[in-house]
Design an enzyme around this catalytic site. Structure first.
Site, mmCIF file in Angstrom:
data_model
loop_
_atom_site.group_PDB
_atom_site.id
_atom_site.type_symbol
_atom_site.label_atom_id
_atom_site.label_comp_id
_atom_site.label_asym_id
_atom_site.label_seq_id
_atom_site.Cartn_x
_atom_site.Cartn_y
_atom_site.Cartn_z
ATOM 1 C CB ALA A 95 -0.941 0.059 1.102
ATOM 2 C CE LYS A 96 5.757 0.485 -3.463
ATOM 3 N NZ LYS A 96 5.065 -0.673 -3.735
ATOM 4 N NE ARG A 97 -2.988 3.530 1.737
ATOM 5 C CZ ARG A 97 -3.324 3.116 0.589
ATOM 6 N NH1 ARG A 97 -2.441 2.797 -0.404
ATOM 7 N NH2 ARG A 97 -4.514 2.612 0.182
ATOM 8 C CG ASP B 99 3.683 1.122 -6.411
ATOM 9 O OD1 ASP B 99 4.652 0.736 -6.583
ATOM 10 O OD2 ASP B 99 3.062 0.472 -5.462
#
Lengths: 273, 273
Positions: A95-97, B99
């Site tokens: 999710a690369k939050r 991303d």
């Protein structure tokens, strides 16, 4: 899931393969489009065909968000299916939050408590208080972006801060944070020569490694420098496995590709352990 | 929305206020909990009561994801309500996404095409190819995290890279990317002294400024260094406005707080333009 449970599974399956569930309705076999939920139907078929060859599954949330509510529902069904049918599998929300403290804790609740993922990928740019709310969860891992597998990794991550590359600074600094035992790092396979230096800073943490296959990284090279005494590597492959075929035989084709990687991993593990 | 349309709205309303819709069911008036969709009911009431005082609304996706499918549905209803009833308002998805290239393009599709937000916040850690898919959209803005308002900003953002702070490197580098006219930057109000140097690197871009009020930043200080000929600032306030009261009078209380900020902005604008 504890790190130890993950390691046990790796030795049992002789595999440290992670399969990326990057769903794309334009790439899945067309007969699945008639299903009520084609995204879930595809994921379920892939998981059923490959679960004995892989130890982890990693849906990237972008591919689900792109389908709106339908996508989120399919993500929810996928993680529930994994947790109910294959509880031994390790799950990663890619999710690369990351946000300020009280906001990051909402993301942590969403992915750890509600969706019950074992881990989540997190961007480090906003620093300690943006990551610590994730680290507070017991038996959950926070997978910090360190050195990614894309071209843009050279824009900031490899630039030198106080004489040291940003990505190394990220790893070093994060090792001083509370509950740092819950940290893993994303390190792209396309830069195998970096693994030696990373292992010098983070000898014990697991590394999640994208970029083998489609993006050109070599498994043998990564393992040469990246393996540690607890294996310490999860090698991800997404498109190379799940879209190996768009025909009726797509599950067999996916299993075949997964098997190729698993066997390469088995040889590597057998040599070392 | 074009930058020019945003600037026109600012001069018309004499406001450059952005209201953050950080939903928290524990903080909203309890009578709303009986509504079918309490999140949307709250947002709608706040928007209706403050739309003449603000130029932008910024839901932070973390607060919606924390409520699962229900939260995503409420986010969708909120953005649709804004676009249908107040098309002049500028909308920001505070999602801090980012991303590798083909994956970022999924996020861009989700927030720009499907949800029809005017802009999205994006984390810069993964570099150019992680941001460019957002920049490709016509009349949409990509708001890159530069210097955030939290304590963790000092962990990496203010560290020096080639003799220059990481956040400045991010601004400078991104100014060379394709479609960079679509860039805005997040710069926290808690560090007003930094605005002077940022304006030297990015004289023309809008800056989205969190941290006024609850996090202790001063509006006057930020404006002193941050304003440019097209105003160039969006000042965000979330909790200070939307949770001004949890009683039946919550909309009046929110409007009052918004009005206070708007009047301060009006004085500043009247002095400069």
């Amino acid at each position: 899931m504890t790190t130890q449970e993950l390691v046990t599974q790796i030795h049992k399956k002789k595999s440290f393969l992670c399969i990326g569930l990057d769903i794309d309705l334009a790439k899945i076999p067309s007969h699945l489009l008639q299903e009520e939920d084609p995204i879930f139907a595809f994921n379920k078929a892939i998981i059923d065909a490959t679960h004995h060859l892989a130890v982890a599954y990693k849906p990237n949330t972008a591919f689900y968000e792109a389908y709106g509510l339908k996508g989120w529902k399919a993500l929810e069904k996928t993680i529930n299916y994994l947790n109910e049918n294959y509880p031994e599998l390790y799950t990663i929300a890619d999710a690369k939050r990351g946000d300020i403290g009280n906001t990051s804790s909402r993301y942590a609740k969403a992915f750890f408590s509600d969706l019950n993922f074992d881990s989540i990928t997190v961007a480090p740019y906003m620093g300690e208080d943006s990551v610590v709310p994730f680290l507070e969860f017991e038996n959950k891992h926070t997978i910090l972006l360190a050195l990614t597998s894309n071209r843009g990794a050279f824009d900031f991550q490899t630039k030198k801060v106080d004489g040291e590359e940003v990505y190394k600074k990220v790893i070093q600094t994060s090792q001083t944070w509370k509950n740092n035992r819950n940290l893993m790092y994303v390190v792209g396979a396309t830069k195998a020569e970096y693994f030696k230096e990373i292992r010098a800073i983070a000898p014990n943490n697991f590394l999640l490694v994208p970029g083998v296959g489609a993006q050109g990284g070599s498994l043998a090279e990564v393992c040469k420098y990246g393996l540690n005494d607890e294996v310490g590597l999860l090698i991800n492959s997404s498109r190379g496995i799940i879209y190996a075929s768009a025909e009726a035989n797509f599950t067999e084709a996916a299993a075949l590709k997964a098997k190729e990687l698993q066997q390469e991993m088995q040889e590597i593990l057998d040599r070392k352990f």
